[in-house]
Design a protein around this motif. Sequence first.
Motif, mmCIF file in Angstrom:
data_model
loop_
_atom_site.group_PDB
_atom_site.id
_atom_site.type_symbol
_atom_site.label_atom_id
_atom_site.label_comp_id
_atom_site.label_asym_id
_atom_site.label_seq_id
_atom_site.Cartn_x
_atom_site.Cartn_y
_atom_site.Cartn_z
ATOM 1 N N UNK A 165 -5.486 12.592 65.347
ATOM 2 C CA UNK A 165 -6.691 13.405 65.242
ATOM 3 C C UNK A 165 -7.482 12.888 64.046
ATOM 4 N N UNK A 166 -8.777 13.117 64.072
ATOM 5 C CA UNK A 166 -9.666 12.595 63.038
ATOM 6 C C UNK A 166 -10.360 13.754 62.343
ATOM 7 N N UNK A 167 -10.421 13.677 61.032
ATOM 8 C CA UNK A 167 -11.215 14.633 60.262
ATOM 9 C C UNK A 167 -12.114 13.852 59.313
ATOM 10 N N UNK A 168 -13.365 14.269 59.228
ATOM 11 C CA UNK A 168 -14.309 13.683 58.277
ATOM 12 C C UNK A 168 -14.761 14.811 57.360
ATOM 13 N N UNK A 169 -14.498 14.623 56.081
ATOM 14 C CA UNK A 169 -14.835 15.643 55.083
ATOM 15 C C UNK A 169 -14.251 17.013 55.452
ATOM 16 N N UNK A 170 -12.984 16.985 55.854
ATOM 17 C CA UNK A 170 -12.196 18.178 56.155
ATOM 18 C C UNK A 170 -12.654 18.946 57.391
ATOM 19 N N UNK A 171 -13.409 18.302 58.271
ATOM 20 C CA UNK A 171 -13.792 18.907 59.547
ATOM 21 C C UNK A 171 -13.434 17.944 60.659
ATOM 22 N N UNK A 172 -12.833 18.476 61.737
ATOM 23 C CA UNK A 172 -12.468 17.601 62.842
ATOM 24 C C UNK A 172 -13.699 16.888 63.366
ATOM 25 N N UNK A 173 -13.485 15.620 63.762
ATOM 26 C CA UNK A 173 -14.596 14.775 64.199
ATOM 27 C C UNK A 173 -14.155 13.920 65.384
ATOM 28 N N UNK A 174 -15.122 13.301 66.027
ATOM 29 C CA UNK A 174 -14.855 12.378 67.125
ATOM 30 C C UNK A 174 -15.092 10.957 66.654
ATOM 31 N N UNK A 175 -14.748 10.003 67.512
ATOM 32 C CA UNK A 175 -14.903 8.594 67.150
ATOM 33 C C UNK A 175 -16.353 8.190 66.925
ATOM 34 N N UNK A 176 -17.301 8.900 67.520
ATOM 35 C CA UNK A 176 -18.700 8.514 67.363
ATOM 36 C C UNK A 176 -19.339 9.094 66.098
ATOM 37 N N UNK A 177 -18.558 9.809 65.293
ATOM 38 C CA UNK A 177 -19.086 10.358 64.037
ATOM 39 C C UNK A 177 -19.535 9.226 63.112
ATOM 40 N N UNK A 178 -20.719 9.366 62.575
ATOM 41 C CA UNK A 178 -21.264 8.369 61.642
ATOM 42 C C UNK A 178 -20.667 8.596 60.258
ATOM 43 N N UNK A 179 -20.468 7.502 59.542
ATOM 44 C CA UNK A 179 -19.890 7.566 58.207
ATOM 45 C C UNK A 179 -20.897 7.102 57.168
ATOM 46 N N UNK A 180 -20.869 7.748 56.010
ATOM 47 C CA UNK A 180 -21.734 7.357 54.905
ATOM 48 C C UNK A 180 -20.899 7.267 53.623
ATOM 49 N N UNK A 181 -21.490 6.668 52.624
ATOM 50 C CA UNK A 181 -20.839 6.516 51.336
ATOM 51 C C UNK A 181 -20.391 7.881 50.810
ATOM 52 N N UNK A 182 -19.140 7.960 50.360
ATOM 53 C CA UNK A 182 -18.607 9.201 49.820
ATOM 54 C C UNK A 182 -17.800 10.018 50.814
ATOM 55 N N UNK A 183 -17.833 9.655 52.098
ATOM 56 C CA UNK A 183 -17.064 10.388 53.102
ATOM 57 C C UNK A 183 -15.566 10.204 52.878
ATOM 58 N N UNK A 184 -14.814 11.206 53.306
ATOM 59 C CA UNK A 184 -13.354 11.141 53.314
ATOM 60 C C UNK A 184 -12.912 11.313 54.763
ATOM 61 N N UNK A 185 -12.220 10.302 55.284
ATOM 62 C CA UNK A 185 -11.758 10.311 56.668
ATOM 63 C C UNK A 185 -10.240 10.434 56.666
ATOM 64 N N UNK A 186 -9.723 11.364 57.451
ATOM 65 C CA UNK A 186 -8.276 11.541 57.561
ATOM 66 C C UNK A 186 -7.840 11.271 58.995
ATOM 67 N N UNK A 187 -6.735 10.547 59.125
ATOM 68 C CA UNK A 187 -6.113 10.301 60.422
ATOM 69 C C UNK A 187 -4.782 11.044 60.426
#
Length: 78
Positions: free
Chosen positions: A49-71
Amino acid sequence: MIDVLFFAELQESLGKDRLSLEAANVASVKELKTRLQSEYQLEAIDRAMIAVNEEYATEDAKLIDGDVVAFIPPVSGG
């Protein structure tokens, strides 16, 4: 920078619980996953499962500087 956090079997496979990557080199979670599979042979990342900045996300989520991605791989127990 993008901080990438790994849990369970992914952490064990990588030998550490986090990486920091240049944000300019990955625009989406899908690109990040492809890069991690290629550079670190993390095949189990496809089941995570994927989380970006502590919220679940999908593979198409865009990433920017400062993001935290968890697998987060699926867990089992008894």
